[in-house]
Design a protein around this motif. Structure first.
Motif, PDB file in Angstrom:
ATOM      1  N   UNK A  32     -11.226  90.207   3.054  1.00 30.94           N
ATOM      2  CA  UNK A  32     -10.747  91.586   3.566  1.00 30.94           C
ATOM      3  C   UNK A  32     -11.080  91.954   4.939  1.00 30.94           C
ATOM      4  N   UNK A  33     -10.350  92.797   5.493  1.00 32.47           N
ATOM      5  CA  UNK A  33     -10.712  93.370   6.831  1.00 32.47           C
ATOM      6  C   UNK A  33     -10.546  94.792   7.083  1.00 32.47           C
ATOM      7  N   UNK A  34     -11.242  95.490   7.143  1.00 33.80           N
ATOM      8  CA  UNK A  34     -11.340  96.924   7.489  1.00 33.80           C
ATOM      9  C   UNK A  34     -12.111  97.382   8.711  1.00 33.80           C
ATOM     10  N   UNK A  35     -11.361  97.660   9.526  1.00 35.84           N
ATOM     11  CA  UNK A  35     -12.010  98.034  11.099  1.00 35.84           C
ATOM     12  C   UNK A  35     -12.655  96.854  11.525  1.00 35.84           C
ATOM     13  N   UNK A  36     -13.951  97.088  11.794  1.00 35.57           N
ATOM     14  CA  UNK A  36     -14.961  95.823  12.331  1.00 35.57           C
ATOM     15  C   UNK A  36     -15.442  95.027  11.483  1.00 35.57           C
ATOM     16  N   UNK A  37     -15.203  95.423   9.967  1.00 37.19           N
ATOM     17  CA  UNK A  37     -15.740  94.601   8.845  1.00 37.19           C
ATOM     18  C   UNK A  37     -14.946  93.491   8.310  1.00 37.19           C
ATOM     19  N   UNK A  38     -15.451  92.421   8.359  1.00 39.55           N
ATOM     20  CA  UNK A  38     -14.904  91.264   7.479  1.00 39.55           C
ATOM     21  C   UNK A  38     -15.366  90.853   6.364  1.00 39.55           C
ATOM     22  N   UNK A  39     -14.894  90.701   5.233  1.00 37.32           N
ATOM     23  CA  UNK A  39     -15.462  90.225   4.138  1.00 37.32           C
ATOM     24  C   UNK A  39     -14.832  88.996   3.499  1.00 37.32           C
ATOM     25  N   UNK A  40     -15.510  87.807   3.146  1.00 37.67           N
ATOM     26  CA  UNK A  40     -15.170  86.505   2.729  1.00 37.67           C
ATOM     27  C   UNK A  40     -15.583  86.637   1.196  1.00 37.67           C
ATOM     28  N   UNK A  41     -14.747  86.847   0.364  1.00 42.03           N
ATOM     29  CA  UNK A  41     -15.246  86.916  -0.855  1.00 42.03           C
ATOM     30  C   UNK A  41     -15.876  85.402  -1.581  1.00 42.03           C
ATOM     31  N   UNK A  42     -14.864  84.416  -0.979  1.00 39.00           N
ATOM     32  CA  UNK A  42     -15.373  82.947  -1.474  1.00 39.00           C
ATOM     33  C   UNK A  42     -16.696  82.691  -0.902  1.00 39.00           C
ATOM     34  N   UNK A  43     -16.907  82.929   0.293  1.00 37.43           N
ATOM     35  CA  UNK A  43     -18.174  82.519   0.826  1.00 37.43           C
ATOM     36  C   UNK A  43     -19.353  83.610   0.749  1.00 37.43           C
ATOM     37  N   UNK A  44     -18.951  84.708   0.129  1.00 36.51           N
ATOM     38  CA  UNK A  44     -20.011  85.606  -0.133  1.00 36.51           C
ATOM     39  C   UNK A  44     -20.597  86.343   1.208  1.00 36.51           C
ATOM     40  N   UNK A  45     -19.677  86.171   2.171  1.00 36.72           N
ATOM     41  CA  UNK A  45     -20.316  86.575   3.675  1.00 36.72           C
ATOM     42  C   UNK A  45     -19.488  87.951   4.106  1.00 36.72           C
ATOM     43  N   UNK A  46     -20.266  88.765   4.701  1.00 34.89           N
ATOM     44  CA  UNK A  46     -19.938  89.848   5.455  1.00 34.89           C
ATOM     45  C   UNK A  46     -20.166  89.788   7.250  1.00 34.89           C
ATOM     46  N   UNK A  47     -19.040  90.003   7.918  1.00 34.83           N
ATOM     47  CA  UNK A  47     -19.356  90.218   9.408  1.00 34.83           C
ATOM     48  C   UNK A  47     -19.098  91.374   9.904  1.00 34.83           C
ATOM     49  N   UNK A  48     -19.806  91.960  10.703  1.00 37.02           N
ATOM     50  CA  UNK A  48     -19.693  93.368  11.309  1.00 37.02           C
ATOM     51  C   UNK A  48     -19.654  93.020  12.661  1.00 37.02           C
ATOM     52  N   UNK A  49     -18.527  93.238  13.373  1.00 37.92           N
ATOM     53  CA  UNK A  49     -18.423  92.810  14.734  1.00 37.92           C
ATOM     54  C   UNK A  49     -18.548  91.470  14.866  1.00 37.92           C
ATOM     55  N   UNK A  50     -18.087  90.765  14.082  1.00 35.34           N
ATOM     56  CA  UNK A  50     -18.383  89.143  14.095  1.00 35.34           C
ATOM     57  C   UNK A  50     -19.786  88.572  13.762  1.00 35.34           C
ATOM     58  N   UNK A  51     -20.768  89.592  13.747  1.00 34.55           N
ATOM     59  CA  UNK A  51     -22.177  89.301  13.355  1.00 34.55           C
ATOM     60  C   UNK A  51     -22.420  89.181  11.621  1.00 34.55           C
ATOM     61  N   UNK A  52     -23.014  88.332  11.130  1.00 34.61           N
ATOM     62  CA  UNK A  52     -23.146  88.216   9.754  1.00 34.61           C
ATOM     63  C   UNK A  52     -24.556  89.225   9.367  1.00 34.61           C
ATOM     64  N   UNK A  53     -23.699  89.875   8.374  1.00 34.00           N
ATOM     65  CA  UNK A  53     -24.824  90.953   7.673  1.00 34.00           C
ATOM     66  C   UNK A  53     -25.054  90.453   6.351  1.00 34.00           C
ATOM     67  N   UNK A  54     -26.376  90.405   5.913  1.00 30.64           N
ATOM     68  CA  UNK A  54     -27.088  89.878   4.670  1.00 30.64           C
ATOM     69  C   UNK A  54     -26.881  90.870   3.795  1.00 30.64           C
ATOM     70  N   UNK A  55     -26.038  90.975   2.606  1.00 37.21           N
ATOM     71  CA  UNK A  55     -26.229  92.028   1.477  1.00 37.21           C
ATOM     72  C   UNK A  55     -26.550  91.342   0.357  1.00 37.21           C
ATOM     73  N   UNK A  56     -27.020  92.183  -0.612  1.00 39.99           N
ATOM     74  CA  UNK A  56     -27.635  91.721  -1.973  1.00 39.99           C
ATOM     75  C   UNK A  56     -26.098  91.690  -2.760  1.00 39.99           C
TER      76      UNK A  56
END
Lengths: 235, 235
Positions: free
Chosen positions: A135-159
């Motif tokens: 999913x992509x919303x604005x500057x956020x990208x979320x990869x459900x498979x890889x359980x990864x979130x990018x903000x402006x291309x930078x990885x963000x670590x979420x619980x």
DNA sequence: CAAGTGATTAAGATTGTTTTAAGAAGATTG
DNA sequence: CAATCTTCTTAAAACAATCTTAATCACTTG
């Protein structure tokens, strides 16, 4: 299709609602008392409950409180006009909507549909096969498979919980989701916990994706309604 | 379909009205005194009341005042010719319409239909299921799902009540809605509160969507009638 | 001008949100 | 196995926005 439990002690109301609901293809069960409703709810796979407030043996408010101890199925209260104080009480206790008597069956039907649509798009665990993994919303990208979130291309670590909440919001960008909506989906319909639980997760999310958590630009609150993820709009 | 309470002490009038109303498919109840009407209104699901002003035991005006303490159902007054001063009084107290005796039953029927239509289109809170999630009137855009309003493309932040009032007006652009109409819809038929409550919300709305709140170009008042939202028309 | 109606203002009560901190449950590591 | 870490939940309080009301003023109409 869907199973709807009607709980009211007036047979006329029950049968009228049954007719309308069955005409739309819903399966219906009915109870005359709160106690009976609880039993039926426990023994069957109920998708929505229409609950009268004034009933013998166990009133609707009590029944609702009991029900909420074990599950989080959508509940629409049926209230008489004079009980308007109970309305607020009912919504605080955990109803999803209410209709005041006298009601138009068509209106009840509309609300039932509305709640079930919400339940389908938000609440069903049987996620669609075609649900995208990204999913992509604005500057956020979320990869459900890889359980990864990018903000402006930078990885963000979420619980895990933060991830699920963010995913839900990103699946409905710009749409306001109430805490109860979020709870239904992320906690898989478990009984609603403390009021502040979601607020805390929202806070943690904001600390990770907002420049200034106190002045959120992405994860906004809509007063008395819920939270929403705002995409490209400027403040 | 709808339940109509007829309150008049003259049996001929009551039975005549009953015949006409039942021929149109309405269910009717009748009372001979204001007191009886109040009791029936409290115990039944009444959708509209036809109320005579001159009655023994408790007059219509008093009955109406009492009624309005607990509910906001449409009321049509039946008045004798000489009481034209009472007409205005009745409307102040909270009637929705009035008919002067001797009346043509067809006219009464027309007014009943008119009030019920209003009640249907305005009276239910979340309207119909197929109600759109987005409305546009002139330079105003309203997104119901996102609880967002844009004025000339710029977001406007509204409180929940302001949002609901604006939504109602945008659903009926150019149409005059009385404070009572607005109250019925936004407050879900609860007893009408202080006179100025709506005026205050209108004021707040105007501060947010008008260039000059003192000279509204969008949210206009129609004297002694109500408010309306004007679209693109120039002054 | 008088009555009825709308506008304005400000204060208080109410309700909803944010923040903080502390403890429980579970996983991970030395 | 104990110590540590992370995460989740809860409660309490501080904080903030909103709603209602009442009082007063101003405008419209006949």
């Amino acid at each position: 299709m869907h199973n709807i439990l009607i709980c009211d002690d007036e047979p006329d109301i029950v049968s009228a609602l049954k007719i309308y609901l069955q005409a739309e293809g819903y399966a219906t069960l009915s109870a005359r008392t709160g106690r009976e409703a609880l039993r039926l709810a426990a023994e069957n796979d109920i998708h929505l409950i229409l609950l009268d407030i004034m009933m013998p043996e166990m009133d609707g408010i009590t029944a609702l409180a009991r029900l909420r101890e074990t599950c989080n199925v959508p509940v629409i209260l049926l209230t008489a006009k004079s009980e308007d104080t109970d309305k607020v009480l009912g919504l605080n206790i955990g109803a999803d909507d209410y209709v005041t008597k006298p009601f138009n069956p068509v209106e009840v039907l509309a609300r039932v549909k509305s709640q079930l649509r919400r339940y389908l798009t938000l609440g069903s665990r049987t996620a669609r096969d075609d649900a995208p993994a990204r999913y992509t919303v604005g500057s956020l990208e979320l990869d459900d498979r890889g359980k990864q979130v990018l903000l402006d291309g930078e990885p963000v670590s979420l619980t895990p919980t933060e991830f699920e909440i963010l995913k839900l919001l990103m699946q409905h960008p710009g749409e306001v989701l109430s805490p109860r909506d979020i709870y239904r989906k992320v906690w898989n319909g478990e009984p609603y916990g403390a009021e502040s639980t979601i607020a805390v997760h929202i806070r943690h999310l904001r600390e990770k994706i907002e420049i200034n958590p106190a002045e959120p630009r992405l994860l906004k609150v809509v007063w008395a309604q819920g939270y929403k993820l705002d995409g490209g709009t400027r403040p």
